[in-house]
Motif scaffolding. Sequence first.
Motif, PDB file in Angstrom:
ATOM      1  N   TYR A 153      26.265 -13.485 -12.994  1.00  0.00           N
ATOM      2  CA  TYR A 153      25.946 -13.586 -11.572  1.00  0.00           C
ATOM      3  C   TYR A 153      24.964 -12.492 -11.159  1.00  0.00           C
ATOM      4  N   MET A 154      25.215 -11.275 -11.620  1.00  0.00           N
ATOM      5  CA  MET A 154      24.343 -10.168 -11.263  1.00  0.00           C
ATOM      6  C   MET A 154      23.013 -10.236 -12.007  1.00  0.00           C
ATOM      7  N   GLU A 155      23.018 -10.856 -13.195  1.00  0.00           N
ATOM      8  CA  GLU A 155      21.801 -10.921 -14.002  1.00  0.00           C
ATOM      9  C   GLU A 155      20.891 -12.077 -13.593  1.00  0.00           C
ATOM     10  N   THR A 156      21.485 -13.222 -13.262  1.00  0.00           N
ATOM     11  CA  THR A 156      20.684 -14.437 -13.096  1.00  0.00           C
ATOM     12  C   THR A 156      20.860 -15.143 -11.761  1.00  0.00           C
ATOM     13  N   GLY A 157      21.965 -14.890 -11.049  1.00  0.00           N
ATOM     14  CA  GLY A 157      22.284 -15.715  -9.888  1.00  0.00           C
ATOM     15  C   GLY A 157      22.582 -17.130 -10.352  1.00  0.00           C
ATOM     16  N   ALA A 158      22.526 -18.099  -9.430  1.00  0.00           N
ATOM     17  CA  ALA A 158      22.699 -19.522  -9.748  1.00  0.00           C
ATOM     18  C   ALA A 158      24.002 -19.804 -10.473  1.00  0.00           C
ATOM     19  N   ILE A 159      25.029 -19.014 -10.180  1.00  0.00           N
ATOM     20  CA  ILE A 159      26.290 -19.147 -10.903  1.00  0.00           C
ATOM     21  C   ILE A 159      27.410 -18.619 -10.020  1.00  0.00           C
ATOM     22  N   HIS A 160      28.613 -19.116 -10.261  1.00  0.00           N
ATOM     23  CA  HIS A 160      29.784 -18.676  -9.509  1.00  0.00           C
ATOM     24  C   HIS A 160      30.746 -17.924 -10.420  1.00  0.00           C
ATOM     25  N   GLY A 161      31.474 -17.006  -9.831  1.00  0.00           N
ATOM     26  CA  GLY A 161      32.477 -16.254 -10.571  1.00  0.00           C
ATOM     27  C   GLY A 161      33.855 -16.385  -9.929  1.00  0.00           C
ATOM     28  N   THR A 162      34.881 -16.366 -10.763  1.00  0.00           N
ATOM     29  CA  THR A 162      36.265 -16.397 -10.291  1.00  0.00           C
ATOM     30  C   THR A 162      37.077 -15.421 -11.134  1.00  0.00           C
ATOM     31  N   ALA A 163      37.859 -14.581 -10.458  1.00  0.00           N
ATOM     32  CA  ALA A 163      38.653 -13.577 -11.164  1.00  0.00           C
ATOM     33  C   ALA A 163      40.127 -13.734 -10.813  1.00  0.00           C
ATOM     34  N   GLU A 175      32.946 -17.218 -15.271  1.00  0.00           N
ATOM     35  CA  GLU A 175      31.768 -17.650 -14.526  1.00  0.00           C
ATOM     36  C   GLU A 175      31.339 -19.038 -14.986  1.00  0.00           C
ATOM     37  N   ASP A 176      30.672 -19.766 -14.091  1.00  0.00           N
ATOM     38  CA  ASP A 176      30.102 -21.057 -14.477  1.00  0.00           C
ATOM     39  C   ASP A 176      29.166 -21.538 -13.386  1.00  0.00           C
ATOM     40  N   VAL A 177      28.393 -22.586 -13.686  1.00  0.00           N
ATOM     41  CA  VAL A 177      27.462 -23.128 -12.704  1.00  0.00           C
ATOM     42  C   VAL A 177      28.200 -23.784 -11.545  1.00  0.00           C
ATOM     43  N   GLY A 178      29.407 -24.237 -11.774  1.00  0.00           N
ATOM     44  CA  GLY A 178      30.240 -24.806 -10.719  1.00  0.00           C
ATOM     45  C   GLY A 178      31.451 -23.925 -10.477  1.00  0.00           C
ATOM     46  N   ARG A 179      31.767 -23.666  -9.198  1.00  0.00           N
ATOM     47  CA  ARG A 179      32.919 -22.810  -8.904  1.00  0.00           C
ATOM     48  C   ARG A 179      34.208 -23.446  -9.411  1.00  0.00           C
ATOM     49  N   HIS A 180      34.268 -24.800  -9.427  1.00  0.00           N
ATOM     50  CA  HIS A 180      35.467 -25.465  -9.914  1.00  0.00           C
ATOM     51  C   HIS A 180      35.653 -25.226 -11.412  1.00  0.00           C
ATOM     52  N   ASN A 181      34.555 -25.211 -12.165  1.00  0.00           N
ATOM     53  CA  ASN A 181      34.647 -24.928 -13.601  1.00  0.00           C
ATOM     54  C   ASN A 181      35.234 -23.548 -13.846  1.00  0.00           C
ATOM     55  N   ALA A 182      34.798 -22.559 -13.062  1.00  0.00           N
ATOM     56  CA  ALA A 182      35.300 -21.197 -13.247  1.00  0.00           C
ATOM     57  C   ALA A 182      36.805 -21.138 -12.990  1.00  0.00           C
ATOM     58  N   ALA A 197      52.059 -16.989 -12.121  1.00  0.00           N
ATOM     59  CA  ALA A 197      51.134 -16.989 -10.989  1.00  0.00           C
ATOM     60  C   ALA A 197      51.665 -16.304  -9.743  1.00  0.00           C
ATOM     61  N   ALA A 198      52.958 -16.064  -9.647  1.00  0.00           N
ATOM     62  CA  ALA A 198      53.581 -15.683  -8.375  1.00  0.00           C
ATOM     63  C   ALA A 198      53.013 -14.410  -7.766  1.00  0.00           C
ATOM     64  N   ASP A 199      52.624 -13.446  -8.597  1.00  0.00           N
ATOM     65  CA  ASP A 199      52.147 -12.158  -8.080  1.00  0.00           C
ATOM     66  C   ASP A 199      50.649 -11.977  -8.282  1.00  0.00           C
ATOM     67  N   LYS A 200      49.924 -13.085  -8.398  1.00  0.00           N
ATOM     68  CA  LYS A 200      48.495 -13.019  -8.675  1.00  0.00           C
ATOM     69  C   LYS A 200      47.667 -13.341  -7.438  1.00  0.00           C
ATOM     70  N   VAL A 201      46.409 -12.901  -7.480  1.00  0.00           N
ATOM     71  CA  VAL A 201      45.403 -13.194  -6.467  1.00  0.00           C
ATOM     72  C   VAL A 201      44.205 -13.799  -7.179  1.00  0.00           C
ATOM     73  N   LEU A 202      43.616 -14.846  -6.589  1.00  0.00           N
ATOM     74  CA  LEU A 202      42.407 -15.438  -7.142  1.00  0.00           C
ATOM     75  C   LEU A 202      41.231 -15.045  -6.254  1.00  0.00           C
ATOM     76  N   TYR A 203      40.206 -14.475  -6.871  1.00  0.00           N
ATOM     77  CA  TYR A 203      39.007 -14.002  -6.149  1.00  0.00           C
ATOM     78  C   TYR A 203      37.830 -14.859  -6.596  1.00  0.00           C
ATOM     79  N   SER A 204      37.085 -15.411  -5.630  1.00  0.00           N
ATOM     80  CA  SER A 204      35.975 -16.298  -5.946  1.00  0.00           C
ATOM     81  C   SER A 204      34.719 -15.876  -5.200  1.00  0.00           C
ATOM     82  N   THR A 205      33.562 -16.183  -5.792  1.00  0.00           N
ATOM     83  CA  THR A 205      32.297 -15.985  -5.088  1.00  0.00           C
ATOM     84  C   THR A 205      31.878 -17.247  -4.349  1.00  0.00           C
TER      85      THR A 205
END
Length: 287
Positions: A153-163, A175-182, A197-205
């Motif tokens: 994402y930082m190198e190329t843009g045109a991509i989504h990240g999910t952590a 990371e992937d070209v589609g946020r759903h793929n990530a 999953a109970a104590d997790k957080v999902l972070y998306s761009t």
Amino acid sequence: MDPLLPDPQDPRLSRAIEGVDENGQRKSIRVIEERPLTIYLNSQEIVTAMTIGDHPEYLALGFLLNQGMLKEGDQVTGIDFDEELEVAVVRTEGITDVEDKLEKKTRTSGCAVGTVFGDMMAGLEGLALPDTPVHTSTFYDLSFQINHTPSLYMETGAIHGTALCQGRQILAYMEDVGRHNAVDKIAGWMHLNGITAADKVLYSTGRLTSEMVIKTALMGIPTLISRSGFTAWGVDIARQVGLTLIGRMRGKRFTCLSGEHRLVFDQDVSQVPDEDKKLRRKGAKHD
């Protein structure tokens, strides 16, 4: 377990392409690769997704899980990936309900997703997400970490990240070209590694759309955060299932439109530094 992080130096994922800039000067930039991945469930072809090509096994499994094509009782016995054919096959112990449905349908490109959307919505009925509290101080730590982690994402843009995050720790960043793929890659990684999953957080761009909210809820994750904004239907569904939905997370600011009962406001925002201007420009450009 060490965190699973992006590898922006992987030569398979991007390449240099030369062009000209606004002044007519020659310029070379890194551009993300895009390639097809055809996903099979046993012998049944499900869909062809466009992806950057890393972690195909996680993507294939996560897609089937998040679309409701694999149920709790379906035992996955293996995942095969053929790089030359660009095919991933998820194998189960027996035939699944989805295979039986799709055998009776004439499908066009992408409609496999549509055949199970009703099943995804039905999966939300009676869903109870855990009331795990989340401290606002962790949002700023995670945002800083993600914004400063080397990534495509930082190198190329045109991509989504999910952590996928736990407290102040990043467990997996896809990371992937589609946020759903990530998100699907995260789901596949969680399933294969037995991550709860109970104590997790999902972070998306990416944008907080209805499908992003549905997938997060079905994964059992109670909190979803994004740098980007919301759709009204995404907010409606989040409120329906009690998902904590936080968007426009940039610098000191964020907006919570659902599930505010989980928030513990333990951060003095006057002590939070402003976001780096370079990050703000890149985020605005590529969201």
